[in-house]
Design a protein around this motif. Structure first.
Motif, PDB file in Angstrom:
ATOM      1  N   ASP A  74      -2.660 -45.293  -6.932  1.00  0.00           N
ATOM      2  CA  ASP A  74      -2.412 -46.423  -7.824  1.00  0.00           C
ATOM      3  C   ASP A  74      -2.360 -45.889  -9.249  1.00  0.00           C
ATOM      4  O   ASP A  74      -3.186 -45.067  -9.643  1.00  0.00           O
ATOM      5  CB  ASP A  74      -3.531 -47.464  -7.731  1.00  0.00           C
ATOM      6  N   ASP A  75      -1.382 -46.368 -10.011  1.00  0.00           N
ATOM      7  CA  ASP A  75      -1.289 -46.054 -11.436  1.00  0.00           C
ATOM      8  C   ASP A  75      -2.131 -47.106 -12.157  1.00  0.00           C
ATOM      9  O   ASP A  75      -1.778 -48.276 -12.201  1.00  0.00           O
ATOM     10  CB  ASP A  75       0.175 -46.093 -11.886  1.00  0.00           C
ATOM     11  N   ILE A  76      -3.261 -46.693 -12.697  1.00  0.00           N
ATOM     12  CA  ILE A  76      -4.250 -47.611 -13.261  1.00  0.00           C
ATOM     13  C   ILE A  76      -4.078 -47.703 -14.782  1.00  0.00           C
ATOM     14  O   ILE A  76      -3.827 -46.711 -15.447  1.00  0.00           O
ATOM     15  CB  ILE A  76      -5.685 -47.116 -12.954  1.00  0.00           C
ATOM     16  N   ARG A  77      -4.235 -48.925 -15.291  1.00  0.00           N
ATOM     17  CA  ARG A  77      -4.235 -49.160 -16.740  1.00  0.00           C
ATOM     18  C   ARG A  77      -5.545 -49.847 -17.090  1.00  0.00           C
ATOM     19  O   ARG A  77      -5.813 -50.946 -16.626  1.00  0.00           O
ATOM     20  CB  ARG A  77      -3.063 -50.049 -17.143  1.00  0.00           C
ATOM     21  N   LEU A  78      -6.340 -49.199 -17.909  1.00  0.00           N
ATOM     22  CA  LEU A  78      -7.614 -49.746 -18.365  1.00  0.00           C
ATOM     23  C   LEU A  78      -7.490 -50.104 -19.839  1.00  0.00           C
ATOM     24  O   LEU A  78      -7.024 -49.290 -20.632  1.00  0.00           O
ATOM     25  CB  LEU A  78      -8.735 -48.717 -18.195  1.00  0.00           C
ATOM     26  N   GLU A  79      -7.911 -51.307 -20.204  1.00  0.00           N
ATOM     27  CA  GLU A  79      -7.859 -51.709 -21.604  1.00  0.00           C
ATOM     28  C   GLU A  79      -9.263 -51.636 -22.196  1.00  0.00           C
ATOM     29  O   GLU A  79     -10.206 -52.206 -21.668  1.00  0.00           O
ATOM     30  CB  GLU A  79      -7.299 -53.124 -21.756  1.00  0.00           C
ATOM     31  N   THR A  80      -9.391 -50.922 -23.306  1.00  0.00           N
ATOM     32  CA  THR A  80     -10.675 -50.770 -23.971  1.00  0.00           C
ATOM     33  C   THR A  80     -10.965 -52.009 -24.827  1.00  0.00           C
ATOM     34  O   THR A  80     -10.066 -52.806 -25.078  1.00  0.00           O
ATOM     35  CB  THR A  80     -10.662 -49.513 -24.869  1.00  0.00           C
ATOM     36  N   PRO A  81     -12.202 -52.162 -25.276  1.00  0.00           N
ATOM     37  CA  PRO A  81     -12.520 -53.321 -26.121  1.00  0.00           C
ATOM     38  C   PRO A  81     -11.681 -53.413 -27.397  1.00  0.00           C
ATOM     39  O   PRO A  81     -11.460 -54.502 -27.909  1.00  0.00           O
ATOM     40  CB  PRO A  81     -14.006 -53.128 -26.457  1.00  0.00           C
ATOM     41  N   ASP A  82     -11.186 -52.263 -27.893  1.00  0.00           N
ATOM     42  CA  ASP A  82     -10.340 -52.306 -29.097  1.00  0.00           C
ATOM     43  C   ASP A  82      -8.851 -52.340 -28.741  1.00  0.00           C
ATOM     44  O   ASP A  82      -8.011 -51.995 -29.558  1.00  0.00           O
ATOM     45  CB  ASP A  82     -10.664 -51.149 -30.043  1.00  0.00           C
ATOM     46  N   LYS A  83      -8.548 -52.783 -27.523  1.00  0.00           N
ATOM     47  CA  LYS A  83      -7.180 -53.058 -27.057  1.00  0.00           C
ATOM     48  C   LYS A  83      -6.306 -51.808 -26.920  1.00  0.00           C
ATOM     49  O   LYS A  83      -5.092 -51.875 -27.045  1.00  0.00           O
ATOM     50  CB  LYS A  83      -6.467 -54.069 -27.968  1.00  0.00           C
ATOM     51  N   VAL A  84      -6.904 -50.659 -26.644  1.00  0.00           N
ATOM     52  CA  VAL A  84      -6.151 -49.435 -26.375  1.00  0.00           C
ATOM     53  C   VAL A  84      -6.058 -49.270 -24.857  1.00  0.00           C
ATOM     54  O   VAL A  84      -7.049 -49.420 -24.146  1.00  0.00           O
ATOM     55  CB  VAL A  84      -6.840 -48.203 -27.010  1.00  0.00           C
ATOM     56  N   VAL A  85      -4.858 -48.981 -24.354  1.00  0.00           N
ATOM     57  CA  VAL A  85      -4.650 -48.828 -22.913  1.00  0.00           C
ATOM     58  C   VAL A  85      -4.814 -47.355 -22.526  1.00  0.00           C
ATOM     59  O   VAL A  85      -4.152 -46.479 -23.070  1.00  0.00           O
ATOM     60  CB  VAL A  85      -3.251 -49.338 -22.498  1.00  0.00           C
ATOM     61  N   ILE A  86      -5.727 -47.121 -21.582  1.00  0.00           N
ATOM     62  CA  ILE A  86      -5.983 -45.789 -21.038  1.00  0.00           C
ATOM     63  C   ILE A  86      -5.353 -45.751 -19.649  1.00  0.00           C
ATOM     64  O   ILE A  86      -5.555 -46.662 -18.841  1.00  0.00           O
ATOM     65  CB  ILE A  86      -7.500 -45.509 -20.930  1.00  0.00           C
TER      66      ILE A  86
END
Length: 148
Positions: A74-86
């Protein structure tokens, strides 16, 4: 020898002030150049310590696990609290049952490049340990947004 030096400067009484001027201005120039060099290191320290764009095109081109014989991911996208996508990959075993039974290894890649450059190592671990592998690109590396 001293006679030649004194003669060059126009006599002994002129030699000492000239030598002192050379030492004074040489010291000023050395301190100035040293300050400029330290300022350059300070400004570019983040790029020297965290080479996110090395090797060339590592911010745009990230290989996929399927290119290394790991088709179930799976290609995962995590969003940090400051709205940056990892961005990350969750590389799973062949079946859902195997994926649920297998442990998951959290793999953080080294200081340069991106997670795609470490897929050959992930493949070795995946095959040898029969585990799932979760790997991600740090902030500012690979396809992850932001700056390191």
């Amino acid at each position: 020898m001293l006679y030649a030096i004194f003669a060059f400067f126009g006599g002994a009484e002129n030699a000492l002030p000239t030598v002192m001027n050379w030492l004074y201005y040489g010291t000023i120039a050395g301190v100035g150049l040293g300050t400029v060099a330290l300022a350059i290191v300070w400004v570019f320290q983040r790029d020297m310590v965290y080479p996110a764009a090395f090797p060339a095109h590592s911010r745009e081109r990230v290989p996929l696990p399927s290119q290394f014989g790991m088709p179930h991911f799976d290609d995962i996208r995590l969003e940090t609290p400051d709205k940056v996508v990892i961005r990350g990959y969750l590389i799973k075993q062949a079946t859902d049952e195997e994926t649920k039974r297998a442990p998951t290894l959290l793999y953080f890649h080294a200081n340069a490049g991106n997670m795609g450059h470490r897929l050959p190592i992930a493949k070795l671990i995946y095959d040898a340990a029969k585990c799932n592998v979760f790997m991600l690109s740090y902030r500012g590396y690979g396809l992850s947004e932001g700056r390191p």
